[in-house]
Design a protein around this motif. Structure first.
Motif, PDB file in Angstrom:
ATOM      1  N   UNK A 230       0.803  -1.221   0.000  1.00  0.00           N
ATOM      2  CA  UNK A 230       0.000   0.000   0.000  1.00  0.00           C
ATOM      3  C   UNK A 230       0.837   1.272   0.000  1.00  0.00           C
ATOM      4  N   UNK A 231       2.151   1.145   0.104  1.00  0.00           N
ATOM      5  CA  UNK A 231       3.034   2.311   0.109  1.00  0.00           C
ATOM      6  C   UNK A 231       4.354   1.922  -0.540  1.00  0.00           C
ATOM      7  N   UNK A 232       4.697   2.583  -1.638  1.00  0.00           N
ATOM      8  CA  UNK A 232       5.959   2.281  -2.330  1.00  0.00           C
ATOM      9  C   UNK A 232       6.966   3.411  -2.137  1.00  0.00           C
ATOM     10  N   UNK A 233       6.813   4.145  -1.057  1.00  0.00           N
ATOM     11  CA  UNK A 233       7.793   5.153  -0.703  1.00  0.00           C
ATOM     12  C   UNK A 233       7.832   6.352  -1.614  1.00  0.00           C
ATOM     13  N   UNK A 234       6.704   6.732  -2.150  1.00  0.00           N
ATOM     14  CA  UNK A 234       6.644   7.923  -2.984  1.00  0.00           C
ATOM     15  C   UNK A 234       7.084   7.718  -4.411  1.00  0.00           C
ATOM     16  N   UNK A 235       7.486   6.512  -4.762  1.00  0.00           N
ATOM     17  CA  UNK A 235       7.899   6.238  -6.139  1.00  0.00           C
ATOM     18  C   UNK A 235       6.681   6.061  -7.032  1.00  0.00           C
ATOM     19  N   UNK A 237       4.386   3.954  -9.704  1.00  0.00           N
ATOM     20  CA  UNK A 237       4.141   2.515  -9.834  1.00  0.00           C
ATOM     21  C   UNK A 237       5.114   1.842 -10.793  1.00  0.00           C
ATOM     22  N   UNK A 238       5.439   2.531 -11.885  1.00  0.00           N
ATOM     23  CA  UNK A 238       6.351   1.941 -12.870  1.00  0.00           C
ATOM     24  C   UNK A 238       7.734   1.750 -12.265  1.00  0.00           C
ATOM     25  N   UNK A 239       8.203   2.741 -11.503  1.00  0.00           N
ATOM     26  CA  UNK A 239       9.525   2.631 -10.883  1.00  0.00           C
ATOM     27  C   UNK A 239       9.577   1.492  -9.873  1.00  0.00           C
ATOM     28  N   UNK A 240       8.501   1.332  -9.105  1.00  0.00           N
ATOM     29  CA  UNK A 240       8.460   0.240  -8.130  1.00  0.00           C
ATOM     30  C   UNK A 240       8.461  -1.118  -8.818  1.00  0.00           C
ATOM     31  N   UNK A 241       7.776  -1.209  -9.957  1.00  0.00           N
ATOM     32  CA  UNK A 241       7.771  -2.457 -10.715  1.00  0.00           C
ATOM     33  C   UNK A 241       9.147  -2.735 -11.304  1.00  0.00           C
ATOM     34  N   UNK A 242       9.757  -1.705 -11.876  1.00  0.00           N
ATOM     35  CA  UNK A 242      11.081  -1.879 -12.474  1.00  0.00           C
ATOM     36  C   UNK A 242      12.111  -2.302 -11.432  1.00  0.00           C
ATOM     37  N   UNK A 243      11.946  -1.832 -10.198  1.00  0.00           N
ATOM     38  CA  UNK A 243      12.880  -2.176  -9.130  1.00  0.00           C
ATOM     39  C   UNK A 243      12.668  -3.586  -8.598  1.00  0.00           C
ATOM     40  N   UNK A 244      11.612  -4.259  -9.061  1.00  0.00           N
ATOM     41  CA  UNK A 244      11.330  -5.609  -8.594  1.00  0.00           C
ATOM     42  C   UNK A 244      10.563  -5.665  -7.294  1.00  0.00           C
ATOM     43  N   UNK A 245      10.016  -4.524  -6.853  1.00  0.00           N
ATOM     44  CA  UNK A 245       9.292  -4.479  -5.584  1.00  0.00           C
ATOM     45  C   UNK A 245       7.810  -4.791  -5.743  1.00  0.00           C
ATOM     46  N   UNK A 246       7.342  -4.865  -6.976  1.00  0.00           N
ATOM     47  CA  UNK A 246       5.964  -5.219  -7.266  1.00  0.00           C
ATOM     48  C   UNK A 246       5.943  -6.211  -8.424  1.00  0.00           C
ATOM     49  N   UNK A 247       4.998  -7.149  -8.348  1.00  0.00           N
ATOM     50  CA  UNK A 247       4.814  -8.096  -9.448  1.00  0.00           C
ATOM     51  C   UNK A 247       3.592  -7.758 -10.293  1.00  0.00           C
TER      52      UNK A 247
END
Length: 514
Positions: A230-235, A237-247
């Motif tokens: 529910x919180x990706x640290x202000x990033x 959605x695309x950046x969080x996915x690219x970082x591998x933090x979301x599937x």
């Protein structure tokens, strides 16, 4: 009451996906903090997307929007459509091992129509015999047509409701344990006793951790742990996915436009269908919009298609009907669909006829923007064509304000509870409906809806819904604004990801490929 029953053709149940990659027993999905964990209290699609994982109903829609058995193995509908009998699966249990009974279903459904705090979607049960009187504190519980008979749940309806099995697929109808429905014990934030595929094992400000229920009726889900982030640290959605933090994460259409050409992300881009509508509503219970001439003037003054096409809210398609495309029986209407015809000259004549030439005598109209991005364009057209001054406001609690003290006009988004025209017509606009925030009432409209739901012939039912749409087009209690599919990024190898148009995933169907 006719006792002759007609068996409904069901098809296969909804088993989870079988393939799971070795060692891949977790998935991370972008989500939101739920407004509640109570299925009867939820009213937004994001919250429903979580409660539906925890509490199963009797029926469910698969990815192709085909109605399937869930906790019910089968059901029968009386020939006159006024009696529905659900037959529960034998041997189904809650996550604590206690048997799920017909009494649990009845108890859970009565929470939806609790007179002291009815569900925001209590309208879905208004056609059940005795419910209106029960909600009005003028009937005994025994008079309400929801009964447990052995392993069956029997529902008696005042109006024909062949679509009732589809209605109860809504997350609102999730089945709760007796601790919740008999004593109204608050649902704990973690380690709930559930009837669905998952329970919440941990909750924090940044994540809900879901753990598979080993006693789920269809078998333990292939993915044992789902992290709802529910919180990706202000990033982004695309950046969080690219970082591998979301599937899996929903993304904006503006991102989808460039991702489609990206060598790495492009193959992981998914279009997500949505049976969703954004519409404009009017408070028809008070001046000036209790006068249909004023509503019709607004309907004719605004170039609705142009407003949507020029909006910064990208990815939306101009609506032509209150019923989104993709729903059987939606109908097409005339050359303009079911939109009011754009005719500023006629609009000015209507407003003068109502006693407000050039907008004189009208107070400033409050328009509650719902985040769709159309409010500014609507206000500009009304000022230019009719001299109507509009003040745009953002409501702190949009739904609560609409339910208690609606402004003169508002934008609202609605996602289907089930894929039928009535969910966008009768549920939103029928007299007395809890979702009829504008308090509009039309006997011909109500009669058309009743005729549609009473008819088993699809073409005849569609004709009745068309009559209802024509009344809405003429009387203008609402104006459909836009439809829109969504976009998502889904990790390569994640099977079953996506939505079926109702706004949420079925997590029990997710699996990693081998």
């Amino acid at each position: 009451m006719a006792a002759t029953l007609v068996a409904v053709g069901l098809g296969a149940p909804l088993p989870p996906q079988a393939a799971t990659a070795a060692g891949s027993d977790e998935v991370r999905i972008a989500s939101v903090q739920p407004a509640t964990l109570d299925p009867a209290a939820q009213s937004d699609v994001q919250t429903a997307g979580i409660t539906t994982q925890l509490y199963e109903s009797l029926t469910a829609f698969d990815g192709g929007l085909v109605l399937r058995p869930a906790l019910a193995a089968s059901w029968d509908v009386a020939a006159d459509g006024r009696r529905v009998v659900f037959h529960l699966r034998p041997g189904i249990v809650f996550s604590d091992g206690r048997a799920i009974t017909a009494g649990d279903v009845v108890g859970s459904w009565f929470r939806i129509i609790d007179p002291a705090r009815p569900s925001p979607l209590s309208t879905l049960l208004l056609d059940v015999h005795g419910v209106r009187a029960w909600l009005g504190h003028s009937a005994d519980r025994a008079a309400v047509g929801i009964k447990a008979q052995g392993n069956d749940v029997v529902v008696e309806l005042d109006s024909p409701g062949a679509d009732f099995p589809s209605i109860v697929a809504s997350p609102t109808f999730g089945v709760l344990p007796p601790s919740a429905w008999s004593d109204n014990t608050p649902i704990p934030p973690t380690n709930q006793t559930v009837s669905g595929a998952y329970s919440i094992s941990n909750a924090s400000a940044s994540e809900l951790t879901l753990t598979a229920n080993p006693r789920y009726w269809a078998g333990k889900a292939p993915i044992g742990t789902v992290h709802l982030v529910t919180d990706v640290g202000g990033r982004s959605p695309v950046a969080a996915f690219e970082a591998g933090d979301l599937d899996y994460v929903a993304i904006a259409s503006t991102d989808a436009s460039w991702i489609a050409y990206d060598k790495t992300l492009g193959p992981q881009l998914r279009q997500v269908p949505s049976l969703a509508l954004t519409y404009l509503g009017f408070d028809t219970s008070r001046p000036p919009f209790n006068d249909p001439r004023v509503r019709r003037a607004v309907g004719a003054a605004v170039d609705w298609r142009r407003i949507v096409e020029l909006s910064s809210f990208t990815g939306q398609v101009p609506a032509t009907s209150m019923v989104p495309p993709g729903i059987p029986g939606a109908g097409k209407g005339g050359a303009n669909g079911w939109l009011p015809a754009h005719d500023p000259e006629a609009a000015r004549s209507l407003l003068s006829e109502a006693g407000f030439p050039g907008g004189k005598g009208l107070p400033t109209i409050v328009l509650a923007a719902g985040g769709a991005g159309f409010a500014e364009g609507i206000a500009a057209d009304l000022d230019r064509e009719l001299g109507i001054k509009v003040r745009i406001e953002e409501l702190a609690n949009h739904f609560d304000r609409l339910a208690t003290d609606p402004p003169a006009m508002w934008e609202l988004g609605w996602v289907a509870d089930y894929p039928g025209p009535n969910d966008f017509l009768g549920v939103l606009l029928a007299t007395g409906s809890s979702a009829n925030y504008g308090r509009w009432s039309s006997a011909p409209f109500d009669q058309a809806i009743t005729a549609a739901l009473a008819n088993r012939d699809p073409s005849s039912a569609s004709g009745a819904f068309d009559r209802a749409l024509a009344i809405v087009q003429s009387d203008v209690p609402v104006v459909p604004l836009s439809y829109g599919d969504g976009w998502a990024l889904s990790r390569t190898g994640l099977l079953g990801a996506g939505e079926n148009g109702l706004g949420f995933q079925r997590l029990a169907s997710l699996a990693w490929s081998k």
